[in-house]
Scaffold this active site. Structure first.
Site, PDB file in Angstrom:
ATOM      1  N   HIS A   1      35.528  41.677  52.537  1.00  0.00           N
ATOM      2  CA  HIS A   1      36.002  41.568  51.318  1.00  0.00           C
ATOM      3  C   HIS A   1      37.180  40.297  51.069  1.00  0.00           C
ATOM      4  O   HIS A   1      38.213  41.723  51.333  1.00  0.00           O
ATOM      5  CB  HIS A   1      35.493  43.127  50.809  1.00  0.00           C
ATOM      6  CG  HIS A   1      35.454  43.280  49.609  1.00  0.00           C
ATOM      7  ND1 HIS A   1      36.959  43.010  48.125  1.00  0.00           N
ATOM      8  CD2 HIS A   1      34.491  43.642  48.776  1.00  0.00           C
ATOM      9  CE1 HIS A   1      35.588  43.311  46.919  1.00  0.00           C
ATOM     10  NE2 HIS A   1      34.388  43.756  47.264  1.00  0.00           N
TER      11      HIS A   1
ATOM     12  N   GLU B   1      30.463  35.768  46.572  1.00  0.00           N
ATOM     13  CA  GLU B   1      31.281  36.999  45.454  1.00  0.00           C
ATOM     14  C   GLU B   1      32.784  36.061  45.792  1.00  0.00           C
ATOM     15  O   GLU B   1      33.429  35.904  46.049  1.00  0.00           O
ATOM     16  CB  GLU B   1      32.294  37.894  46.066  1.00  0.00           C
ATOM     17  CG  GLU B   1      31.135  38.616  46.293  1.00  0.00           C
ATOM     18  CD  GLU B   1      31.326  41.011  46.778  1.00  0.00           C
ATOM     19  OE1 GLU B   1      30.721  41.428  46.115  1.00  0.00           O
ATOM     20  OE2 GLU B   1      32.092  41.183  46.976  1.00  0.00           O
TER      21      GLU B   1
HETATM   22  P1  PGA Z   1      32.195  43.913  40.652  1.00  0.00           P
HETATM   23  O1  PGA Z   1      32.808  43.861  42.208  1.00  0.00           O
HETATM   24  O2  PGA Z   1      30.643  44.749  40.886  1.00  0.00           O
HETATM   25  O3  PGA Z   1      32.875  45.339  40.090  1.00  0.00           O
HETATM   26  O4  PGA Z   1      33.099  42.671  40.041  1.00  0.00           O
HETATM   27  C1  PGA Z   1      32.014  43.228  43.381  1.00  0.00           C
HETATM   28  C2  PGA Z   1      32.295  43.779  44.436  1.00  0.00           C
HETATM   29  O5  PGA Z   1      33.715  44.238  44.553  1.00  0.00           O
HETATM   30  O6  PGA Z   1      31.786  43.647  45.585  1.00  0.00           O
END
Ligand code: PGA
Length: 238
Positions: A87, A156
């Site tokens: 992450h 992401e």
């Molecule tokens: P968010 O976070 O949906 O608040 O943008 C996603 C994540 O950190 O996995």
């Protein structure tokens, strides 16, 4: 089956997690695989047969004599079926790098815990047109060194996490396809790809239309069970 992974991060207190998990006693969703991902101490509150349990981290060690670590085996014994690895917050705040991710994925694999491996480009890389190069590097430098059969990728973009800004759906579709194509090419298996970054109950209508996305990883929206349910409802509908 589509996936919704709910990453609570570290936003709630014990009593709030307790209240949340009690509300989940009525929860069932047979059309979307729903994974709740609380911080380590609250994992036992979320043990259930009607959804999956995930952890936000997993130790890169498997020795049992390292104080403060939470090993794959310990997580397995709590019923953890999925773990996040890579992450962007772990990359940023804990300076985790590829060797950590490789060790974590290998440990997860040995304990039969599935990995949601998070990748994504910075705003600078996005603006300079380096997205694909960054993603390919994040994929190959780690996946070349692990078994890929229990891995789901979460795409992401760092600039979309917690910002209420997200890429155009067309762009998400193309990037997801790029990830699927290179994993197919390199590892002979097309991995499932989730999208994460500012997904909520308002934009899910639009985002769920992206055909090649296998589900979503949500952060802030997961703190409200009503929002989670609204997102699931949208994901189930056409
Ligand atoms: P968010 O976070 O949906 O608040 O943008 C996603 C994540 O950190 O996995």
């Amino acid at each position: 089956m589509k996936i919704l992974a709910c990453n609570f991060k570290n936003k709630l207190t014990y009593s709030e997690y307790q209240a949340y998990s009690q509300k989940l006693e009525e929860f069932s969703c047979s059309f979307v695989k729903t994974i709740f991902i609380p911080p380590f101490p609250f994992l036992p509150l979320f043990k259930s047969k009607s959804y999956e349990l995930g952890s936000q981290d997993i130790s890169s060690f498997n020795e049992t004599t390292i104080t403060g670590e939470v090993t794959a085996e310990a997580l397995k014994s709590l019923g953890v079926a999925y773990t996040l690895v890579g992450h962007s917050e772990r990359r940023k705040y804990k300076n985790e790098i590829n060797i950590d991710f490789i060790n974590k994925i290998n440990n997860a694999w040995e304990s039969k815990i599935k990995v949601i491996y998070c990748i994504g480009e910075s705003l600078e890389d996005h603006e300079n047109g380096n997205t694909y190069m960054v993603l390919e590097k994040q994929i190959s430098e780690v996946l070349n060194n692990v078994a890929t059969d229990n891995i789901i990728i979460a795409y992401e973009p760092i600039w979309a996490i917690g910002t209420k800004v997200w890429p155009d759906p067309k762009e998400i579709e193309e990037t997801t396809q790029f990830i699927k194509d290179i994993t197919e090419e390199k590892y002979d298996t097309s991995l499932k790809v989730l999208y994460g970054g500012s997904v909520d109950d308002n934009n899910i209508k639009e985002l769920k239309k992206i055909k090649n996305v296998d589900g979503f990883l949500i952060g802030n929206a997961s703190l409200s069970l009503d929002k989670v349910k609204a997102i699931l409802l949208e994901m189930m509908g056409e």
